[in-house]
Design a protein around this motif. Structure first.
Motif, PDB file in Angstrom:
ATOM      1  N   GLY A   9       4.092  -3.706   8.724  1.00 41.66           N
ATOM      2  CA  GLY A   9       2.794  -3.191   7.940  1.00 41.66           C
ATOM      3  C   GLY A   9       3.192  -2.522   6.904  1.00 41.66           C
ATOM      4  N   ARG A  10       2.921  -1.434   7.646  1.00 42.31           N
ATOM      5  CA  ARG A  10       2.830   0.177   7.516  1.00 42.31           C
ATOM      6  C   ARG A  10       2.928   0.613   6.870  1.00 42.31           C
ATOM      7  NH1 ARG A  10       0.622   5.082  11.538  1.00 42.31           N
ATOM      8  NH2 ARG A  10       0.196   6.750   9.763  1.00 42.31           N
TER       9      ARG A  10
ATOM     10  N   LEU B 185       4.370   1.447   0.740  1.00 40.83           N
ATOM     11  CA  LEU B 185       5.303   1.116  -0.326  1.00 40.83           C
ATOM     12  C   LEU B 185       4.204   0.612  -1.649  1.00 40.83           C
ATOM     13  CD1 LEU B 185       8.236   1.149  -2.381  1.00 40.83           C
ATOM     14  CD2 LEU B 185       8.311  -1.603  -0.721  1.00 40.83           C
ATOM     15  N   ALA B 186       3.183  -0.200  -1.233  1.00 43.73           N
ATOM     16  CA  ALA B 186       2.693  -0.535  -2.547  1.00 43.73           C
ATOM     17  C   ALA B 186       1.955   0.983  -2.954  1.00 43.73           C
ATOM     18  CB  ALA B 186       2.363  -2.070  -1.266  1.00 43.73           C
ATOM     19  N   LEU B 187       0.934   1.170  -1.772  1.00 38.17           N
ATOM     20  CA  LEU B 187       0.633   2.235  -2.663  1.00 38.17           C
ATOM     21  C   LEU B 187       1.425   3.571  -3.370  1.00 38.17           C
ATOM     22  CD1 LEU B 187      -1.613   2.818   0.577  1.00 38.17           C
ATOM     23  CD2 LEU B 187      -2.273   1.696  -1.752  1.00 38.17           C
ATOM     24  N   ALA B 188       2.191   4.255  -2.874  1.00 36.14           N
ATOM     25  CA  ALA B 188       2.973   4.582  -3.968  1.00 36.14           C
ATOM     26  C   ALA B 188       3.838   4.124  -5.325  1.00 36.14           C
ATOM     27  CB  ALA B 188       4.703   5.028  -3.141  1.00 36.14           C
ATOM     28  N   THR B 189       3.872   3.158  -5.515  1.00 36.34           N
ATOM     29  CA  THR B 189       4.158   2.275  -6.720  1.00 36.34           C
ATOM     30  C   THR B 189       2.696   1.969  -7.539  1.00 36.34           C
ATOM     31  OG1 THR B 189       5.269   0.502  -5.721  1.00 36.34           O
ATOM     32  CG2 THR B 189       4.480  -0.240  -7.790  1.00 36.34           C
TER      33      THR B 189
ATOM     34  N   ALA C 230       2.416   3.925 -11.089  1.00 36.28           N
ATOM     35  CA  ALA C 230       1.737   2.999 -12.319  1.00 36.28           C
ATOM     36  C   ALA C 230       0.798   4.173 -12.947  1.00 36.28           C
ATOM     37  CB  ALA C 230       1.906   2.166 -11.900  1.00 36.28           C
ATOM     38  N   TRP C 231       0.449   4.055 -11.955  1.00 37.50           N
ATOM     39  CA  TRP C 231      -1.146   4.972 -12.564  1.00 37.50           C
ATOM     40  C   TRP C 231      -0.984   6.834 -12.949  1.00 37.50           C
ATOM     41  CZ3 TRP C 231      -3.060   9.726 -11.539  1.00 37.50           C
ATOM     42  CH2 TRP C 231      -4.373  10.288 -11.856  1.00 37.50           C
ATOM     43  N   ALA C 232       0.081   7.063 -12.796  1.00 36.18           N
ATOM     44  CA  ALA C 232       1.193   8.360 -12.914  1.00 36.18           C
ATOM     45  C   ALA C 232       1.326   8.244 -14.417  1.00 36.18           C
ATOM     46  CB  ALA C 232       1.437   9.236 -12.369  1.00 36.18           C
ATOM     47  N   THR C 233       1.855   7.321 -14.892  1.00 32.00           N
ATOM     48  CA  THR C 233       2.609   6.433 -16.398  1.00 32.00           C
ATOM     49  C   THR C 233       2.009   6.220 -16.999  1.00 32.00           C
ATOM     50  OG1 THR C 233       5.117   5.400 -14.975  1.00 32.00           O
ATOM     51  CG2 THR C 233       4.188   5.553 -17.198  1.00 32.00           C
TER      52      THR C 233
END
Length: 291
Positions: A96-97, A102-106, A110-113
């Motif tokens: 779960g961690r 992985l969700a936070l990295a995604t 997206a924010w960086a893009t």
């Protein structure tokens, strides 16, 4: 003679004396006493372990086809053969961690893009005046330019995006054709499209804020912007544009203006406003409010 006979008798009797214990006087062995523990005594003696042998494969006759192979295992539930679960750096399944990371990295990617590709054009513009990029469709562009057919003079596209409306205006004879855009990536795309179409150096794409440019010399203005910016933009256009100017709005009309003409339906509808009539209607409404 007598002595010889005696010696034979003595030898024979000695032999019988040695053979006697093996006959009458033989000692019998007593049976082995039972174990004192009744559980151990009742347990049977283990026999030899069974040996597993592979079943004999039937002989294949000459010329017979090979038997079909079993179907490949499809990825299924965790623990089943053929499982295609995501693995962590150590080779174990993701917990779960790890999935949360992985969700936070995604989300960060997206924010960086967004920050790199789209946000640079909006950093100096107030939030209420920011307009997201949404390219116009071919029919929308055709309808907008149809309402400018037969006109001349400087034509500007406020928020030109990828530059397609500016290029189409130049093809129609509306010159000079200028696009105002703040996003540097969209400006690069506009210059590339102009170079590919053979209009490099003939059209202009300027990195300027549409709220700060002077529109007093513009005769044709194309506006494909969100409805939230239409009221403040209407005030700017009334203050700067000459009476001969025409404004063409796509997707959303100006809420307080009456269009001179319109074309298309739905998302492809566009509205044309002649500034002379817009000013006359504004003056009439102002006089009526005074009375």
């Amino acid at each position: 003679m007598h002595n010889r006979t005696r010696s034979r008798t003595a030898v024979h009797g000695h032999a019988q004396s040695h053979a006697a214990p093996h006959g009458r006087n033989r000692r019998r062995r007593s049976p082995r006493p039972a174990h004192k523990d009744p559980l151990v005594a009742a347990r049977p003696c283990p026999g030899p372990l069974p040996v597993r042998t592979a079943p004999a494969r039937p002989r294949r006759r000459a010329g017979a086809a090979e038997p079909p192979l079993p179907p490949a295992m499809e990825p299924g539930e965790p623990g089943e053969p053929g499982e295609a679960a995501w693995r962590g750096p150590g080779g174990g399944p993701l917990g779960g961690r790890s999935l949360l990371e992985l969700a936070l990295a995604t989300g960060v990617a997206a924010w960086a893009t967004w920050a790199v590709l789209l946000m640079p054009g909006f950093r100096r513009v107030p939030l209420r005046l920011q307009v997201p990029y949404q390219p116009s469709g071919p029919q929308q562009a055709a309808n907008a330019l149809a309402l400018l057919r037969g006109r001349s003079g400087k034509t500007v596209d406020l928020g030109s995006g990828d530059g397609r409306l500016v290029l189409e205006a130049y093809k129609q004879g509306l010159r000079p054709a200028v696009g105002y855009e703040l996003n540097p990536w969209l400006l690069c795309l506009s210059h590339y499209r102009a170079w590919k179409a053979g209009y490099h150096g003939k059209v202009s794409f300027l990195k300027k804020d549409l709220w700060k440019v002077n529109l007093s010399d513009c005769h044709n203005v194309i506006v494909f912007l969100a409805p939230s910016v239409k009221p403040p933009l209407a005030t700017k256009l009334l203050a700067e544009l000459p009476d001969e100017a025409r404004v063409v709005a796509g997707r959303f009309p100006f809420p307080s203006w009456t269009p001179t003409s319109t074309l298309g339906q739905g998302l492809e509808q566009v509205w044309a406003y002649d500034m002379k009539e817009v000013r006359r209607a504004a003056q009439s409404s102002a006089e009526e409010s005074r009375v």
